[in-house]
Design a protein around this motif. Structure first.
Motif, PDB file in Angstrom:
ATOM      1  N   HIS A  39      34.119  39.302  80.784  1.00  0.00           N
ATOM      2  CA  HIS A  39      34.018  40.666  79.510  1.00  0.00           C
ATOM      3  C   HIS A  39      34.442  41.770  80.190  1.00  0.00           C
ATOM      4  CE1 HIS A  39      31.066  39.423  77.209  1.00  0.00           C
ATOM      5  NE2 HIS A  39      30.234  37.755  77.616  1.00  0.00           N
TER       6      HIS A  39
ATOM      7  N   ARG B   5      38.043  41.828  79.380  1.00  0.00           N
ATOM      8  CA  ARG B   5      38.802  41.931  78.064  1.00  0.00           C
ATOM      9  C   ARG B   5      37.973  43.390  77.245  1.00  0.00           C
ATOM     10  NH1 ARG B   5      37.101  38.714  73.386  1.00  0.00           N
ATOM     11  NH2 ARG B   5      38.412  37.360  74.054  1.00  0.00           N
TER      12      ARG B   5
ATOM     13  N   ASP C   6      41.461  34.029  73.916  1.00  0.00           N
ATOM     14  CA  ASP C   6      40.697  33.320  72.563  1.00  0.00           C
ATOM     15  C   ASP C   6      39.479  33.468  72.741  1.00  0.00           C
ATOM     16  OD1 ASP C   6      40.864  32.306  69.592  1.00  0.00           O
ATOM     17  OD2 ASP C   6      39.265  30.798  70.572  1.00  0.00           O
ATOM     18  N   ASP C   7      38.062  33.650  72.147  1.00  0.00           N
ATOM     19  CA  ASP C   7      36.621  33.318  72.144  1.00  0.00           C
ATOM     20  C   ASP C   7      36.249  31.577  72.066  1.00  0.00           C
ATOM     21  OD1 ASP C   7      35.887  35.834  73.016  1.00  0.00           O
ATOM     22  OD2 ASP C   7      35.762  36.411  70.648  1.00  0.00           O
ATOM     23  N   ARG C   8      36.547  30.814  71.876  1.00  0.00           N
ATOM     24  CA  ARG C   8      36.236  29.947  72.035  1.00  0.00           C
ATOM     25  C   ARG C   8      37.098  29.153  73.099  1.00  0.00           C
ATOM     26  NH1 ARG C   8      39.157  27.911  66.647  1.00  0.00           N
ATOM     27  NH2 ARG C   8      40.909  29.310  67.528  1.00  0.00           N
TER      28      ARG C   8
ATOM     29  N   GLU D 197      34.577  30.376  75.785  1.00  0.00           N
ATOM     30  CA  GLU D 197      33.197  29.771  75.590  1.00  0.00           C
ATOM     31  C   GLU D 197      33.167  28.482  76.388  1.00  0.00           C
ATOM     32  OE1 GLU D 197      30.038  29.338  72.534  1.00  0.00           O
ATOM     33  OE2 GLU D 197      31.543  30.620  72.256  1.00  0.00           O
TER      34      GLU D 197
ATOM     35  N   TRP E 142      28.965  33.014  76.681  1.00  0.00           N
ATOM     36  CA  TRP E 142      30.231  33.753  76.495  1.00  0.00           C
ATOM     37  C   TRP E 142      29.050  34.987  76.120  1.00  0.00           C
ATOM     38  CZ3 TRP E 142      33.594  36.808  78.179  1.00  0.00           C
ATOM     39  CH2 TRP E 142      34.465  37.447  77.223  1.00  0.00           C
TER      40      TRP E 142
ATOM     41  N   LYS F 166      29.461  37.083  73.240  1.00  0.00           N
ATOM     42  CA  LYS F 166      30.183  38.392  72.886  1.00  0.00           C
ATOM     43  C   LYS F 166      28.959  38.898  73.300  1.00  0.00           C
ATOM     44  CE  LYS F 166      31.972  35.297  69.816  1.00  0.00           C
ATOM     45  NZ  LYS F 166      32.215  35.141  68.973  1.00  0.00           N
TER      46      LYS F 166
END
Length: 163
Positions: A135, A138, A145-147, A150, A161, A163
């Motif tokens: 985090h 970021r 990529d978030d995926r 995660e 994750w 978000k």
């Protein structure tokens, strides 16, 4: 077998922004920084976190000839130096650049990126939370990529994750 890493600038810069560059030297048994990478980091402002970090380390700075196999890939100087050294010396290349990773894959050069470094740090109990570090990365401008984050967090650390 000892874990030996050759570092590119992007993981140093990204992790230094969140005060975690020490992980690059805490996980492996040996670390080298190619001269081209060192020069790239040192080109930043005197107060840049990555520059300050590298100046404080007794890292092994290596000069390496660009491999005639790597050069045609037309990568940056740092990526070319990292992959040339890794190929010649059986080191793991620590880099994030997609084109450089593709090149490494074609030569079977082992690669880890910033995400893998954070996950390894969590596995070795060097950080309390990989998700928190990710985090922070970021927020500091690190793109992934978030995926992917995660899935990696869940599979490797059991963290979410969120978000």
């Amino acid at each position: 077998m000892p874990e030996r890493w050759v570092l590119n600038a992007s993981p140093i810069i990204s992790l230094a922004r969140v005060d975690r560059a020490n992980l690059l030297f805490s996980i492996p048994d040996e670390v080298v920084v190619p001269q081209a990478v060192f020069d790239e980091v040192m080109a930043g402002p005197a107060t840049d976190a990555a520059r300050v970090f590298l100046q404080s380390k007794e890292s092994v700075i290596v000069t390496s000839e660009s491999s005639s196999e790597i050069t045609p890939w037309d990568l940056g100087r740092g990526e070319t130096a990292v992959l040339s050294f890794a190929l010649a010396n059986n080191y793991v290349a620590i880099l994030d650049d997609a084109a450089a990773r593709k090149c490494a894959n074609s030569f079977s050069i082992p690669v880890k990126g910033t995400l893998a470094v954070v996950l390894l740090a969590k596995q070795k109990n060097l950080i309390p939370s990989a998700a928190d570090v990710l985090h922070s990365l970021r927020t500091a401008g690190f793109h992934l990529d978030d995926r992917i984050i995660e899935k990696a967090l869940k599979d490797v650390t059991g963290e979410s994750w969120g978000k």
